[in-house]
Design an enzyme around this catalytic site. Structure first.
Site, PDB file in Angstrom:
ATOM      1  CD  GLU A 130      11.703  -1.648  -7.499  1.00 28.23           C
ATOM      2  OE1 GLU A 130      11.825  -2.319  -7.518  1.00 28.23           O
ATOM      3  OE2 GLU A 130      10.077  -1.487  -8.147  1.00 28.23           O
TER       4      GLU A 130
ATOM      5  CG  ASN B 208       0.898  -6.327  -9.338  1.00 28.07           C
ATOM      6  OD1 ASN B 208       1.067  -7.156  -9.253  1.00 28.07           O
ATOM      7  ND2 ASN B 208      -0.103  -4.575  -9.174  1.00 28.07           N
TER       8      ASN B 208
ATOM      9  CB  CYS C  26       1.310  -0.543  -5.643  1.00 28.32           C
ATOM     10  SG  CYS C  26       2.493  -0.019  -7.660  1.00 28.32           S
TER      11      CYS C  26
ATOM     12  CD  GLU D  81       5.972  -0.723  -6.244  1.00 28.43           C
ATOM     13  OE1 GLU D  81       4.866  -0.499  -4.966  1.00 28.43           O
ATOM     14  OE2 GLU D  81       5.871  -1.077  -6.432  1.00 28.43           O
TER      15      GLU D  81
END
Length: 462
Positions: free
Chosen positions: A441, A133, A265, A231
């Site tokens: 991150e 994505n 997400c 993640e």
């Protein structure tokens, strides 16, 4: 050599054949990374920083070509792809700077004959698994801190979007990255993943993807006690309070939900609106959605591109069918000319009269459906927002400072946006809690995932 066809999800036309790797290719990549690690990790931080600065410059110079490639294989509108390339380059820039700030510490000793130090050192060989994505920014968000810290990497991009990854690796090579420091393997996800997990050489797996796969990685990595940076999935709520600036809330809700056709997400998955403004908010939302254009991401004026593949489209439809069966009112915005579209398109859809037992209210849809539900009191909205196993991102719209603080502190999420739905920046930590992941991150926090702290106790003569 085995190959796989890459298709454009908007036109279903073949783009190119790419190599389809497996166990042997991954093992070769692991060995190459292992052999490159001593030299790369022993370079000065300033030397590694200079290569990342150069890569940042090259990425910006090649931004338009990269954006076109990204849209062609992934489907998102070209304007979004341009923004993603800029974001991807920003991680190279940020960690070019952070490479020079990876500090250790000295500890005042309780004993006169001892000197105590803590030294950060690169963890070693890293396996980086990235999603389709965001096929550019998710790569640099992992590679940049890993390289800055002195790690070498095996990169496994999503099989749907390898072309952007190939171009990014070529940019790193052009910037002067030594051979073996970054190794790209595309192909059989199971074979590549198993090789990374079973290897004693690979010391860290960094992954962005579903919670289901994340749990698998946790289980399988236990055999070699690897460090993990995960993640994972999300189910982001948006809370719109009655003191919000409604037009702003509508615009940003749409921007969040329909970015990448809802395939992010941290995009809005469920929208809770205070009852006194519910109808006004919904009417404005419908009017705005009617203005959006569904189409090929390479065409001017496209607001919403296709879903990544047929499976994704079928999942969105299952969520809609479930909601309808349980009483949802469907407002499907299909008044645009869509008959000529061949790809995996799905018309933007608004749902009202939704209930908490509908799948759209507790499962990640990853598509352009907005369920809207009214609420009465602040605590009710917070309870509904927190009623999930996910904890990645949540958003609220309010002009009340006291409410902002109260609600922010009670939301059980790793990321909270207040009158903001685009929180991801290179300089800020990104990551969830609960079943949305492990680690961070971005920011100075991100590089710490790729180092181990070595404690040194030195005895001296007094």
């Amino acid at each position: 050599m085995q190959t796989e066809v890459i298709y454009n999800p908007a036109t279903l036309e073949k783009i190119v054949d790419v190599s389809y790797g497996g166990t042997k290719d991954t093992e070769d990549a692991i060995q190459a990374a292992h052999q490159a690690f001593p030299q790369w990790s022993s370079m000065t931080a300033r030397e590694r920083s200079g290569l990342l600065y150069k890569a940042n410059q090259l990425m910006l110079e090649q931004a338009e070509e990269l954006a076109i490639t990204l849209t062609s294989e992934q489907g998102k509108p070209l304007q979004e792809s341009r923004g993603e390339i800029k974001s991807a380059a920003s991680f190279l820039l940020w960690y070019a700077e952070e490479a020079n700030r990876l500090y250790g510490e000295t500890i005042p000793s309780s004993m006169p004959s001892k000197r105590l130090m803590v030294i950060p050192q690169a963890i070693g060989v890293v396996g980086a698994i990235t999603p389709w994505n965001f096929p550019a920014s998710m790569i640099t968000r992992k590679l940049a801190p890993a390289l800055a810290a002195g790690c070498t990497v095996i990169l496994k991009p999503a099989p749907e979007t390898p072309l952007t990854a190939i171009k990014i690796v070529k940019i790193l090579e052009e910037a002067g990255l030594p051979r073996g420091v970054v190794n790209l393997v595309t192909g059989d996800a199971k074979a590549i993943g198993s090789s990374l997990l079973n290897s004693e050489i690979v010391r860290l797996i960094t992954f962005t993807g579903s919670t289901e796969v994340g749990k698998y990685l946790i289980k399988e990595s236990s055999h070699t006690v690897k460090k993990l940076s995960l993640e994972l999935g999300g189910h982001a709520p948006i809370l719109v309070f009655d003191d919000a600036q409604i037009d702003q809330a509508v615009d940003l809700t749409l921007a969040s939900k329909f970015r990448n056709a809802g395939q992010t997400c941290i995009c809005a998955n469920r929208v809770y609106v205070q009852r006194s403004i519910f109808q006004q908010f919904t009417d404005k939302l419908i009017a705005k959605v009617k203005e959006m254009k569904l189409g090929d991401g390479l065409e001017d004026g496209t607001d919403i591109g296709p879903l990544i593949n047929l499976s994704a489209k079928e999942k969105v439809q299952r969520h809609l069918d479930d909601a309808v069966a349980k009483g949802a009112k469907v407002i499907k915005i299909d008044n645009k000319e869509t008959s000529g579209l061949k790809g995996h398109f799905y018309s933007p859809t608004i749902l009202t009269n939704v209930t908490d037992d509908m799948r759209v209210m507790y499962e990640e849809t990853f598509g352009p459906i907005i369920p809207i539900q009214p609420f009465d009191e602040e605590d009710e909205a917070i309870t509904k927002a927190n009623d999930t196993n996910y904890g990645l991102a949540a958003y609220m719209f309010t002009k009340n400072l006291d409410r902002s603080v109260r609600v922010m502190e009670k939301l059980q999420y790793g990321i909270v946006g207040i009158n903001d739905v685009f929180p991801a920046l290179a300089e800020a930590p990104f990551g969830g809690i609960k079943q949305s992941g492990i680690g961070k991150e971005g920011g100075h926090h991100g590089i710490n995932e790729f180092v181990e702290m070595k404690y040194v106790s030195m005895g001296i003569e007094r």
